[in-house]
Design an enzyme around this catalytic site. Structure first.
Site, PDB file in Angstrom:
ATOM      1  N   GLY A   1      -1.243   7.236   2.416  1.00 14.76           N
ATOM      2  CA  GLY A   1      -0.561   8.140   3.298  1.00 14.76           C
ATOM      3  C   GLY A   1       0.202   7.228   4.420  1.00 14.76           C
ATOM      4  O   GLY A   1       1.401   7.752   4.509  1.00 14.76           O
ATOM      5  N   ALA A   2      -0.206   6.237   4.780  1.00 15.55           N
ATOM      6  CA  ALA A   2       0.410   5.319   5.927  1.00 15.55           C
ATOM      7  C   ALA A   2       1.607   4.682   5.272  1.00 15.55           C
ATOM      8  O   ALA A   2       2.493   4.578   6.233  1.00 15.55           O
ATOM      9  CB  ALA A   2      -0.911   4.483   6.402  1.00 15.55           C
ATOM     10  N   GLY A   3       1.300   3.998   4.106  1.00 15.16           N
ATOM     11  CA  GLY A   3       2.398   3.490   3.590  1.00 15.16           C
ATOM     12  C   GLY A   3       3.531   4.152   3.280  1.00 15.16           C
ATOM     13  O   GLY A   3       4.665   3.723   3.578  1.00 15.16           O
TER      14      GLY A   3
ATOM     15  N   PHE B   1     -14.227  21.439  12.579  1.00 10.58           N
ATOM     16  CA  PHE B   1     -14.755  20.031  12.121  1.00 10.58           C
ATOM     17  C   PHE B   1     -15.724  19.361  13.161  1.00 10.58           C
ATOM     18  O   PHE B   1     -15.489  19.383  14.393  1.00 10.58           O
ATOM     19  CB  PHE B   1     -13.706  19.042  11.453  1.00 10.58           C
ATOM     20  CG  PHE B   1     -13.416  18.691  10.043  1.00 10.58           C
ATOM     21  CD1 PHE B   1     -13.132  19.765   9.109  1.00 10.58           C
ATOM     22  CD2 PHE B   1     -13.853  17.580   9.634  1.00 10.58           C
ATOM     23  CE1 PHE B   1     -13.116  19.428   7.878  1.00 10.58           C
ATOM     24  CE2 PHE B   1     -13.761  17.189   8.218  1.00 10.58           C
ATOM     25  CZ  PHE B   1     -13.261  18.212   7.438  1.00 10.58           C
TER      26      PHE B   1
ATOM     27  N   ARG C   1     -20.181  12.740  12.897  1.00  9.73           N
ATOM     28  CA  ARG C   1     -20.480  11.933  11.620  1.00  9.73           C
ATOM     29  C   ARG C   1     -22.038  10.982  11.751  1.00  9.73           C
ATOM     30  O   ARG C   1     -22.773  10.980  10.965  1.00  9.73           O
ATOM     31  CB  ARG C   1     -19.398  11.477  10.819  1.00  9.73           C
ATOM     32  CG  ARG C   1     -18.733  12.453  10.335  1.00  9.73           C
ATOM     33  CD  ARG C   1     -17.450  11.705   9.265  1.00  9.73           C
ATOM     34  NE  ARG C   1     -16.529  12.783   8.798  1.00  9.73           N
ATOM     35  CZ  ARG C   1     -15.475  12.656   8.234  1.00  9.73           C
ATOM     36  NH1 ARG C   1     -15.134  11.394   7.963  1.00  9.73           N
ATOM     37  NH2 ARG C   1     -14.830  13.647   7.719  1.00  9.73           N
TER      38      ARG C   1
ATOM     39  N   HIS D   1     -18.165   5.280   3.974  1.00  9.77           N
ATOM     40  CA  HIS D   1     -16.970   6.196   3.888  1.00  9.77           C
ATOM     41  C   HIS D   1     -15.977   5.551   4.482  1.00  9.77           C
ATOM     42  O   HIS D   1     -14.695   5.467   3.723  1.00  9.77           O
ATOM     43  CB  HIS D   1     -17.578   7.465   4.437  1.00  9.77           C
ATOM     44  CG  HIS D   1     -16.341   8.443   4.452  1.00  9.77           C
ATOM     45  ND1 HIS D   1     -15.743   9.020   3.205  1.00  9.77           N
ATOM     46  CD2 HIS D   1     -15.617   9.060   5.531  1.00  9.77           C
ATOM     47  CE1 HIS D   1     -14.626   9.646   3.502  1.00  9.77           C
ATOM     48  NE2 HIS D   1     -14.904  10.059   4.718  1.00  9.77           N
TER      49      HIS D   1
ATOM     50  N   SER E   1      -8.771  10.790  10.284  1.00  8.03           N
ATOM     51  CA  SER E   1      -8.022   9.565   9.518  1.00  8.03           C
ATOM     52  C   SER E   1      -6.667  10.040   8.764  1.00  8.03           C
ATOM     53  O   SER E   1      -5.617   9.333   8.911  1.00  8.03           O
ATOM     54  CB  SER E   1      -8.892   9.356   8.199  1.00  8.03           C
ATOM     55  OG  SER E   1      -9.216  10.467   7.442  1.00  8.03           O
TER      56      SER E   1
ATOM     57  N   ARG F   1     -15.399   7.533  13.950  1.00  7.25           N
ATOM     58  CA  ARG F   1     -14.183   8.305  13.601  1.00  7.25           C
ATOM     59  C   ARG F   1     -14.602   9.661  13.615  1.00  7.25           C
ATOM     60  O   ARG F   1     -15.567  10.233  12.795  1.00  7.25           O
ATOM     61  CB  ARG F   1     -13.381   7.994  12.543  1.00  7.25           C
ATOM     62  CG  ARG F   1     -12.270   8.784  12.144  1.00  7.25           C
ATOM     63  CD  ARG F   1     -11.287   8.297  10.956  1.00  7.25           C
ATOM     64  NE  ARG F   1     -12.324   8.346   9.546  1.00  7.25           N
ATOM     65  CZ  ARG F   1     -12.172   9.599   9.127  1.00  7.25           C
ATOM     66  NH1 ARG F   1     -12.109  10.536   9.466  1.00  7.25           N
ATOM     67  NH2 ARG F   1     -13.023   9.508   7.747  1.00  7.25           N
TER      68      ARG F   1
ATOM     69  N   GLY G   1       0.887  -1.171   0.111  1.00 10.17           N
ATOM     70  CA  GLY G   1      -0.214   0.039  -0.083  1.00 10.17           C
ATOM     71  C   GLY G   1       0.771   1.109  -0.004  1.00 10.17           C
ATOM     72  O   GLY G   1       1.851   1.311   0.905  1.00 10.17           O
TER      73      GLY G   1
ATOM     74  N   GLU H   1      -6.004   3.015   7.528  1.00  9.45           N
ATOM     75  CA  GLU H   1      -7.570   2.224   7.588  1.00  9.45           C
ATOM     76  C   GLU H   1      -7.711   0.846   7.656  1.00  9.45           C
ATOM     77  O   GLU H   1      -8.569   0.328   8.393  1.00  9.45           O
ATOM     78  CB  GLU H   1      -8.250   2.829   6.450  1.00  9.45           C
ATOM     79  CG  GLU H   1      -9.886   2.588   6.610  1.00  9.45           C
ATOM     80  CD  GLU H   1     -10.600   3.465   5.633  1.00  9.45           C
ATOM     81  OE1 GLU H   1     -11.844   3.160   5.350  1.00  9.45           O
ATOM     82  OE2 GLU H   1      -9.783   4.409   4.628  1.00  9.45           O
TER      83      GLU H   1
ATOM     84  N   LEU I   1     -17.819  12.019  -2.524  1.00  9.10           N
ATOM     85  CA  LEU I   1     -17.559  12.545  -1.097  1.00  9.10           C
ATOM     86  C   LEU I   1     -17.833  14.255  -1.320  1.00  9.10           C
ATOM     87  O   LEU I   1     -17.008  14.959  -2.115  1.00  9.10           O
ATOM     88  CB  LEU I   1     -16.100  12.342  -0.487  1.00  9.10           C
ATOM     89  CG  LEU I   1     -15.987  13.094   0.938  1.00  9.10           C
ATOM     90  CD1 LEU I   1     -17.028  12.585   1.813  1.00  9.10           C
ATOM     91  CD2 LEU I   1     -14.623  12.633   1.010  1.00  9.10           C
TER      92      LEU I   1
ATOM     93  N   HIS J   1     -20.544   8.645   5.878  1.00 14.90           N
ATOM     94  CA  HIS J   1     -20.101  10.009   5.705  1.00 14.90           C
ATOM     95  C   HIS J   1     -21.831  10.627   5.403  1.00 14.90           C
ATOM     96  O   HIS J   1     -22.680  10.391   4.537  1.00 14.90           O
ATOM     97  CB  HIS J   1     -19.431  10.286   4.662  1.00 14.90           C
ATOM     98  CG  HIS J   1     -18.804  11.769   4.860  1.00 14.90           C
ATOM     99  ND1 HIS J   1     -19.335  12.775   4.504  1.00 14.90           N
ATOM    100  CD2 HIS J   1     -17.443  12.283   5.135  1.00 14.90           C
ATOM    101  CE1 HIS J   1     -18.726  13.788   4.878  1.00 14.90           C
ATOM    102  NE2 HIS J   1     -17.388  13.671   5.217  1.00 14.90           N
TER     103      HIS J   1
ATOM    104  N   GLN K   1     -18.289   3.819   9.118  1.00 11.42           N
ATOM    105  CA  GLN K   1     -19.051   5.262   9.063  1.00 11.42           C
ATOM    106  C   GLN K   1     -19.511   5.530   7.917  1.00 11.42           C
ATOM    107  O   GLN K   1     -19.033   5.312   6.670  1.00 11.42           O
ATOM    108  CB  GLN K   1     -17.723   6.090   9.427  1.00 11.42           C
ATOM    109  CG  GLN K   1     -18.170   7.720   9.364  1.00 11.42           C
ATOM    110  CD  GLN K   1     -17.096   8.486   9.906  1.00 11.42           C
ATOM    111  OE1 GLN K   1     -16.414   9.141   9.035  1.00 11.42           O
ATOM    112  NE2 GLN K   1     -17.141   8.632  11.116  1.00 11.42           N
TER     113      GLN K   1
ATOM    114  N   GLU L   1     -16.672  17.333   4.977  1.00 10.57           N
ATOM    115  CA  GLU L   1     -17.169  17.931   5.833  1.00 10.57           C
ATOM    116  C   GLU L   1     -16.507  19.328   6.233  1.00 10.57           C
ATOM    117  O   GLU L   1     -17.084  20.240   6.823  1.00 10.57           O
ATOM    118  CB  GLU L   1     -16.902  17.030   7.511  1.00 10.57           C
ATOM    119  CG  GLU L   1     -17.509  17.387   8.642  1.00 10.57           C
ATOM    120  CD  GLU L   1     -17.222  16.357   9.698  1.00 10.57           C
ATOM    121  OE1 GLU L   1     -17.045  16.630  10.714  1.00 10.57           O
ATOM    122  OE2 GLU L   1     -17.154  15.111   9.289  1.00 10.57           O
TER     123      GLU L   1
END
Length: 602
Positions: free
Chosen positions: A22-24, A124, A291, A358, A408, A403, A19, A392, A257, A247, A245, A260
């Site tokens: 962002g995390a990877g 938010f 949410r 979402h 996220s 969340r 992956g 995620e 999407l 959205h 979740q 928010e």
């Protein structure tokens, strides 16, 4: 070693990351800059990963626009999770928020700025000041394209660090040995259809969510729960998969999407009478409630006949009262989406919106260090050697039953970095070793491919996938009903049996999209089974999981049953088996007070 003689190439690395969102990318950066030989497998080019779709911002208590501190952020996150979040992981995330955001800025992230040059922050949903007294500006934003900007900044930094990318490769299965340790993954190069083994001392999953189990979703078509499905097939339990979740604001009829951040900038939800109905459901935070609260309020308005349009099947998101310059500066992408997908210019008319699947709150169980943890020898959180997860696809659990928006992207940064740091520490201490591969390391993957190539008179991948999505949408949606959940368990089981007989007409190897979709369906089915079985078993309402037979009472505020259900669900693929483990209500630091259970109101 006979089983590996079937022309299966082997590649060896210190670490392999599956992956490139962002995390990877954040994990890869930590590893590459520490000098580890790092491979990143990704189905799409890194800057096309689904993080690119994140719009609103990343949460951090910088206090640039209003007073703020990490204690308030922690309180909001625990409350938002409906107390199902682990308070040690939540404290860790909220404390680290400022650090990772400022790091990102130094990597070149083009945040919007305030007049005095600081990072611009917007309010938010669910984020409040002084323990719920008023909205706080906590979301660090780059207009409404924050995820896009983040991916580019992280990818460029990884190029600088010489991270090795395997683009358009699909991971197939996790490789474990007799001790249960993880030794890497098998993967298929999409261009050639050839299978390879990626042998590594450490394996990090950062594969994102699985929102495509639902018929209506904001998720991209690549969000097929690959890491979650691979983990489940390899015997790893999945945690809290009943919590999804919805959205509040997906474009009606399209699912795309609408961030928010639109409500953060002053957008108002209105019903067919033009009423700002959120004042009834959340009198303090109104349109900026969490949410799950807003989604249920919208669904209630629609169900009670106050929906908009000829079919009364949506509500309206109104920003016509905002200055056109504000919309063009802060929400340019949203204006473009509204024009393209809803056929309205939000400067002139409200946007039709409806709750849409979402985000996956559950996933592969991890601790705040990014280590994958499972019950073993009487311990509920025993690390699996060589296996880490972030983002995620993982469940730390910082989001619990619901969340908060902008947590996220923070999750990606904090736990992507944390997983990377843990791997580096384990590598330097000598804990991570390159264990020998089992003789049958690739057999499971080769057997799955062989079945697809040999299957005749089978099921259509499209038809089985459509039935799965319709079943999930009907039986495990915004509101959940006892009889529908019971029926849903039976139906999703039938769909899973059909998925074992899927057939592809095209047997070629080069860029065979049909084969990829069939393999992705295998992962989605694992997620759908986990969700439905876990949801049917949880006999309470909590966060995003609201049942008709668990109403709000004095004994169980919000329908939550803390006496019996303040615990994490663990679902095992084999036998559809459920287990449970306690929620960690104790913060990480001895000097931080636990956030006590309370009724959740906004």
């Amino acid at each position: 070693m006979e089983a590996l003689s079937v022309n299966v190439a082997k590649r060896t690395f210190d670490a392999v990351i599956v992956g490139a969102g962002g995390a990877g990318l954040r994990a890869a950066l930590q590893l590459s800059e520490a000098g580890l030989k790092t491979a990143v497998l990704t189905k799409v080019f890194p800057t096309r990963s689904h993080t690119v779709a994140a719009q609103g911002g990343v949460a951090a208590s910088l206090g640039n626009s209003t007073e703020d501190n990490w204690h308030w952020h922690m309180y909001d996150t625990v409350k938002g999770s409906d107390w199902l979040g682990d308070q040690d992981a939540i404290e860790f995330m909220c404390k680290k928020a400022n650090e990772v955001v400022i790091e990102l800025e130094h990597y070149g992230m083009p945040f919007d700025r305030t007049d005095n040059g600081k990072i611009y922050q917007r309010p938010f949903g669910g984020h409040s000041m002084n323990y719920g007294q008023a909205p706080v500006m906590r979301s660090c934003a780059a207009a409404d394209r924050t995820g896009h900007a983040m991916l580019h900044a992280l990818y460029q930094r990884n190029v600088r660090a010489n991270t090795q990318f395997f683009v358009e490769w699909m991971a197939l299965d996790l490789i474990r040995d007799a001790d249960g340790d993880v030794l890497g993954v098998t993967a298929m190069e999409m261009e050639t259809g050839e299978v390879s083994i990626f042998h590594a001392k450490a394996t990090i999953f950062a594969t994102g969510g699985a929102g495509r189990i639902y018929y209506s979703s904001t998720n991209a078509f690549i969000n097929t729960g690959d890491g979650v499905g691979m983990a489940a097939r390899a015997g790893i339990p999945l945690e809290d998969m009943e919590f999804w979740q919805f959205h509040p604001t997906g474009v009606a009829g399209a699912g795309v999407l609408i961030t928010e951040g639109v409500r953060g900038e002053g957008g108002i939800l209105r019903n067919a009478q033009g009423e700002r109905f959120m004042e009834r459901y959340a009198p303090n935070l109104k349109d900026l409630a969490s949410r799950d609260i807003v989604s249920r309020a919208m669904t209630t308005e629609i169900n009670e006949g106050r929906g908009c349009g000829p079919d009364k099947d949506h509500v309206l998101l109104d920003i016509t009262h905002l200055a056109p310059d504000t919309i063009m500066k802060r929400l340019p992408g949203i204006r473009e989406i509204a024009i393209q997908f809803a056929g309205v210019d939000p400067i002139k008319a409200p946007i039709p919106v409806v709750p849409t699947c979402h985000y996956q709150m559950g996933g592969i169980p991890t601790n705040y260090k990014g280590q994958v943890v499972v019950p073993k020898d009487g311990q509920p959180n025993s690390p699996v050697a060589g296996f880490y997860a972030a983002g995620e696809c993982a469940c730390a659990s910082v989001h619990g039953a619901n969340r908060l928006g902008t947590n996220s992207l923070l999750d990606l940064l904090v736990f992507g970095k944390s997983a990377g740091e843990t791997v580096v520490e384990d590598f330097q201490s000598g804990q991570l070793k390159l264990k020998p591969l089992p003789a049958d390391a690739a057999d499971v993957s080769l057997a799955r491919l062989a079945r697809l190539d040999g299957q005749t008179n089978g099921e259509s991948v499209f038809d089985v996938g459509l039935e799965m999505r319709r079943t999930m949408q009907k039986h495990a949606g915004v509101f959940r009903f006892d009889n529908l959940l019971k029926e849903g368990v039976q139906k999703i089981g039938e769909v899973a049996e059909r998925a074992k007989r899927t057939e592809i007409k095209d047997k070629s190897k080069v860029w065979n999209v049909a084969r990829m979709e069939a393999l992705e369906l295998d992962n989605l089915i694992e997620v759908a089974r986990a969700t439905m079985v876990s949801a049917e078993a949880r006999k309470e309402s909590r966060g995003a999981h609201v049942r008709d037979d668990a109403p709000d009472t004095a004994e169980n505020p919000n329908g939550r049953d803390d006496a019996n259900w303040l615990k994490h669900t663990l679902w095992y693929s084999e036998g559809n088996r459920l287990d449970y483990k306690p929620v960690n209500l104790k913060p990480l630091s001895a000097d931080v007070e636990p956030i006590a259970l309370a009724k959740r109101t906004y």
